[in-house]
Design an enzyme around this catalytic site. Structure first.
Site, PDB file in Angstrom:
ATOM      1  N   TRP A  21       0.407 -40.898  29.074  1.00  0.00           N
ATOM      2  CA  TRP A  21      -0.119 -42.231  29.377  1.00  0.00           C
ATOM      3  C   TRP A  21      -1.270 -42.565  28.436  1.00  0.00           C
ATOM      4  CZ3 TRP A  21      -2.996 -43.619  34.591  1.00  0.00           C
ATOM      5  CH2 TRP A  21      -3.270 -44.995  34.614  1.00  0.00           C
ATOM      6  N   ASP A  51       5.760 -36.084  29.545  1.00  0.00           N
ATOM      7  CA  ASP A  51       6.004 -37.168  30.499  1.00  0.00           C
ATOM      8  C   ASP A  51       5.433 -38.467  29.961  1.00  0.00           C
ATOM      9  OD1 ASP A  51       6.595 -37.989  33.520  1.00  0.00           O
ATOM     10  OD2 ASP A  51       4.659 -38.842  32.950  1.00  0.00           O
ATOM     11  N   TYR A  56       3.786 -47.574  29.061  1.00  0.00           N
ATOM     12  CA  TYR A  56       2.579 -47.027  28.444  1.00  0.00           C
ATOM     13  C   TYR A  56       2.454 -47.604  27.041  1.00  0.00           C
ATOM     14  CZ  TYR A  56       2.615 -43.495  32.202  1.00  0.00           C
ATOM     15  OH  TYR A  56       2.610 -42.847  33.415  1.00  0.00           O
ATOM     16  N   HIS A 122       9.429 -45.844  38.733  1.00  0.00           N
ATOM     17  CA  HIS A 122       7.991 -45.785  38.472  1.00  0.00           C
ATOM     18  C   HIS A 122       7.194 -46.453  39.593  1.00  0.00           C
ATOM     19  CE1 HIS A 122       4.764 -46.011  35.058  1.00  0.00           C
ATOM     20  NE2 HIS A 122       4.324 -45.394  36.139  1.00  0.00           N
ATOM     21  N   SER A 153       8.586 -41.424  40.826  1.00  0.00           N
ATOM     22  CA  SER A 153       7.137 -41.243  40.768  1.00  0.00           C
ATOM     23  C   SER A 153       6.576 -42.040  41.929  1.00  0.00           C
ATOM     24  CB  SER A 153       6.594 -41.755  39.425  1.00  0.00           C
ATOM     25  OG  SER A 153       5.208 -41.539  39.325  1.00  0.00           O
TER      26      SER A 153
END
Length: 328
Positions: A21, A51, A56, A122, A153
């Site tokens: 991220w 990941d 992002y 997500h 997630s």
């Protein structure tokens, strides 16, 4: 670095991965050269799990990863990405077959591959976990060969427990750290029983658990630790694990004497997470080679002694639990 089974996928991964991220956006100024160097350093040191997510840096993180993997050639690490936060408003209807396919096609291009290792929904709205058709769509995309595995997630333990009722869910990514301990109570045990991989994110509480921040620390305008301090942009639990900043700083000072000799507070925090065998991989972020290698070194620490674990539990119960435990 020790490897752990990644759930029932048949694949093992190193227990410390790379959270990408910070090399995409929302963490202040990012230097692509340093980001690339950090990825190379981690991979050179044996890291094999990365990941990322399609949002992002609007795909910038995915494209940087693709660049590094192309430069390196050879066997690719396990690369997990995410889909769903491109929606302007989070709704169950937004997780349509057309949207899911479009997001996945974009990630395939960004990552320079013809098949994604893992796609995670997500942090969809809680209601989505009660709509089997969303998961059926992911099953179909898996069957079409666009992805090897899918997972979720999540923000809340409730969502994690619901998600693993779906037999196709291979993994759950969740916030777990010294300041967010609830997942270990029930969810971790259920995930173990069902053979579901657990990816731990926000392991350092957005940097609080590095021990490097103070009351006067200032964050840049484009850093979520400034613009999402109270949940203005997304779930506040993603920023400092939802712990009020001053409360977190005070708890860090109580943790400081527990850091093993020769280690850092960040390494203590990562090693504590790895004490639970339900954890498949923990994904601290890194923007420099030094940060990446420091994270990986946590795997070399010996098991934490019982006295340290008991002291950590007391600090959590007294100082942190009232702020976060039942909320997520």
């Amino acid at each position: 670095m020790r490897s752990r089974p990644f759930g029932r996928t048949g694949r093992d991964v190193g227990e410390i991965g790379f959270g990408a991220w910070a090399i995409g956006a929302a963490w202040g100024r990012v230097d692509d050269g340093e980001s690339v160097a950090a990825l190379h350093a981690a991979l050179d040191a044996g890291l094999d799990f990365i990941d990322t997510a399609d949002v992002y840096g609007d795909g910038h993180s995915e494209r940087l990863i693709a660049r590094v993997l192309k430069e390196r050639g050879g066997e690719r690490p396990f690369v997990a990405t995410k889909a769903g936060r491109r929606l302007p408003v989070q709704t169950v209807e937004g997780y349509s077959a057309n949207n899911l396919e479009a997001w996945i096609e974009r990630s395939l291009r960004n990552l320079g591959t013809d098949r994604l290792d893992l796609v995670q929904l997500h942090c969809p709205p809680t209601e989505a976990y009660y709509h089997p058709e969303v998961f059926e769509r992911m099953e179909r995309l898996t069957g079409q060969g666009k992805l090897r595995h899918y997972g979720v997630s999540v923000e809340r333990v409730e969502e994690a427990l619901k998600a693993i009722e779906y037999p196709g869910v291979a993994s759950v990514q969740i916030v777990y750290n010294l300041f967010r301990q609830r997942p270990a109570e029930l969810f971790f045990r259920q995930a173990e029983r069902r053979g579901v991989a657990v990816i731990v994110r926000v392991p350092l509480a957005s940097g609080l658990l590095t021990g490097k921040f103070g009351p006067d620390t200032r964050f840049e305008a484009d850093d979520h630790r400034r613009f999402n301090r109270h949940g203005e942009a997304f779930d506040v639990g993603e920023t400092f694990a939802g712990v009020p900043y001053e409360t977190g700083l005070a708890a860090v000072e109580k943790l400081r004497p527990l850091v093993p000799e020769g280690a850092t507070m960040a390494q203590l925090a990562l090693r504590w997470i790895l004490m639970d065998e339900a954890v498949s991989v923990v994904i601290p972020g890194a923007r420099t080679p030094a940060q990446a290698l420091g994270n990986l070194a946590a795997a070399d620490l010996p098991a934490l002694p019982a006295a340290t674990l008991e002291a950590i539990a007391r600090i959590y119960e007294q100082d942190i639990r009232p702020h976060v435990h039942q909320r997520w």
